[in-house]
Design an enzyme around this catalytic site. Structure first.
Site, PDB file in Angstrom:
ATOM      1  N   LEU A  56      23.089  63.108  10.625  1.00 56.47           N
ATOM      2  CA  LEU A  56      21.977  63.987  11.015  1.00 56.47           C
ATOM      3  C   LEU A  56      22.580  65.332  11.377  1.00 56.47           C
ATOM      4  CD1 LEU A  56      19.293  62.330  11.032  1.00 56.47           C
ATOM      5  CD2 LEU A  56      21.068  60.924  12.105  1.00 56.47           C
ATOM      6  N   GLU A  57      22.139  66.397  10.733  1.00 54.93           N
ATOM      7  CA  GLU A  57      22.577  67.745  11.104  1.00 54.93           C
ATOM      8  C   GLU A  57      21.609  68.276  12.169  1.00 54.93           C
ATOM      9  OE1 GLU A  57      24.433  70.198   7.703  1.00 54.93           O
ATOM     10  OE2 GLU A  57      22.801  69.096   6.749  1.00 54.93           O
ATOM     11  N   LEU A  58      22.121  68.506  13.364  1.00 57.36           N
ATOM     12  CA  LEU A  58      21.293  69.076  14.435  1.00 57.36           C
ATOM     13  C   LEU A  58      21.500  70.580  14.427  1.00 57.36           C
ATOM     14  CD1 LEU A  58      21.985  66.601  17.404  1.00 57.36           C
ATOM     15  CD2 LEU A  58      20.706  66.243  15.289  1.00 57.36           C
TER      16      LEU A  58
END
Lengths: 318, 318
Positions: B150-152
């Site tokens: 997951l790219e935050l």
């Protein structure tokens, strides 16, 4: 299948890291009554080779018997009886040209001549040979005793029969030999990897992510995905029924946005200090044995799945 | 660890492919007495969701009970009680700005607001909100019920506490949330993948390899390697004791040679016909379930190895 499998004689020239890794591979895959010969010009080559070869087998495993391993002390002795001559010497055009011109004088007429070079095309290496049909690049992905890929890069003079025999050899050993159709700078695997590395360096240099964060991204996304389905197959699937065309129809604008914004750094641009320091701080000395052990586990799964597919639908195998 | 884990209420807005994939993930990871709500504006949304959700579980597996799944019919109903509100709606700035302005009116003050967008930064999405501190991009790698990344990507207004709570949520579920420190076109994973894809397209267009050959190269080299050790870690190991710096000292010239020779194609350059056709001919319709099954096997091995490492040396875990 190659004809002389029954009594195969392979000669390796050069016992550096790549040469020894290939030696470990061949010793694990030699048919009965076959021989591996290594020739290396360093002093005490025999001792060096026997001392270092065991590093290329998993810890706690017993390496295959290396009684069939012979160390040659002259080039003519090394090559005169070999069916396959594979060089992993220094990356130097002059040295390779000299080597092949000399090998040609002593080798059997139908011996296969392979170079492990990562950058010097066969057409340049062969320039001083009489018969240029038997030489091609067989470029591994490091380390070759573990990674399945071999890039076969013939020169325009290499014969189709030599390419075919080379492919047969590696396929019979469950490796993945891919025929590269043109001599291109860096061949294909490195060009692809370095294209991603270039953007990775830019993103770290710009402070978007750290070296360790970037690796974490690749390890949890593209890495496992591309191990199963390469980029084209993945995006073809991602486009739904319309395939790769659908993918570009849906998000071609985003793709072009990334391309237009690409960092395109160069060696010497000044990113080196920051990026090298972060790599040192994040990783120190990498435990390569651990990496290789886990890589073997993944490759075992992939090979098992490939075997299952081939059994289910023999025509689908490459 | 997030505080309301005991009775967590998650609301998903948008039941397209990404939304349903997230739904499948959350349903497999909900603490007891928790609730998942989905809101989607399509007609017959409830029937559509219940019919399609089962496609996101492995064949022959029994999907988790979805009795806790609620389908909301109005936006206020959907969001007013949620601890987490995750949108996977159309990639349209106006729609997202309208959505968040409306969500803000009804949501709890401390709800986390996540967007799955692959391209519209949180700072733009939040422009018509009163309080911009709670919104960030949580961009998955497809499909999110399988892939760990997951790219935050917070906006400059997103609070540290919101980033931390978001990281905690995903880490507690064995996912890999990576904090991207700047809002960059395409974020990081896609920029990297598209950089490699760009060179891949060039090589196919130039006739160096076919689409299937190129995928074969990646599947048997970078894919499995980068699943275990990302590009920086790999090349840092490849440089020996001198690390990444040693790597560039040894073959920086080859790297630069590849960079200088890069294809740098663009969308619309004319490569499309050839590349799309080869993908269609090589793959037809990709068996995505098969791909996902094998990917799960690899990810299971990697998660087991990571767990082993964390046990052996707790301080080494991220």
């Amino acid at each position: 299948m190659m004809e002389p499998e029954k009594e195969l004689r392979i000669t390796l020239i050069g016992a550096g890291t790549i040469g020894l890794s290939f030696a470990a591979f061949h010793l694990s895959h030699l048919p009965a009554s076959s021989h591996l010969t290594i020739y290396d010009t360093r002093p005490n080559a025999e001792q060096y080779i026997r001392d270092n070869l065991q590093n290329f087998y998993p810890k706690n495993s017993s390496p295959p018997s290396i009684t069939d391993l012979q160390i040659a002390t002259t080039l003519p002795d090394a090559v005169s009886n070999a069916h396959i001559i594979q060089e992993s010497g220094p990356e130097n055009l002059q040295i390779k040209q000299d080597l092949w011109a000399e090998v040609e004088k002593h080798a059997k007429k139908d011996a296969l001549l392979w170079s492990s070079t990562s950058g010097i095309p066969a057409s340049q290496q062969a320039q001083r040979m009489q018969n240029k049909t038997r030489l091609l690049v067989v470029h591994p992905y490091n380390p070759p005793h573990i990674m399945p890929l071999l890039e076969l890069v013939p020169s325009p003079s290499t014969s189709e029969e030599v390419i075919q025999r080379t492919q047969d050899f590696w396929r019979a050993r469950n490796r993945v030999p891919i025929h590269i159709h043109q001599e291109t700078t860096g061949f294909v695997a490195n060009r692809l990897a370095f294209a991603l590395l270039r953007e990775a360096i830019h993103l770290v240099d710009a402070g978007v992510v750290s070296v360790a964060e970037l690796d974490g991204i690749v390890e949890s996304s593209m890495g496992p995905r591309w191990a199963v389905a390469g980029p084209f197959k993945s995006y073809h699937a991602g486009g739904g029924p319309a395939g790769l065309e659908g993918f570009f129809k849906n998000i071609g604008e985003t793709v072009q946005g990334c391309w237009s914004d690409a960092g395109n750094v160069n060696v010497g641009d000044g990113w080196e200090g920051k990026v090298f320091r972060q790599a040192r701080e994040a990783y120190g000395t990498v435990d390569v044995a651990e990496r290789d052990r886990i890589t073997r586990r993944l490759l075992d799964v992939l090979e098992e799945e490939k075997g299952r597919k081939t059994l289910a639908n023999p025509s689908a195998s490459q």
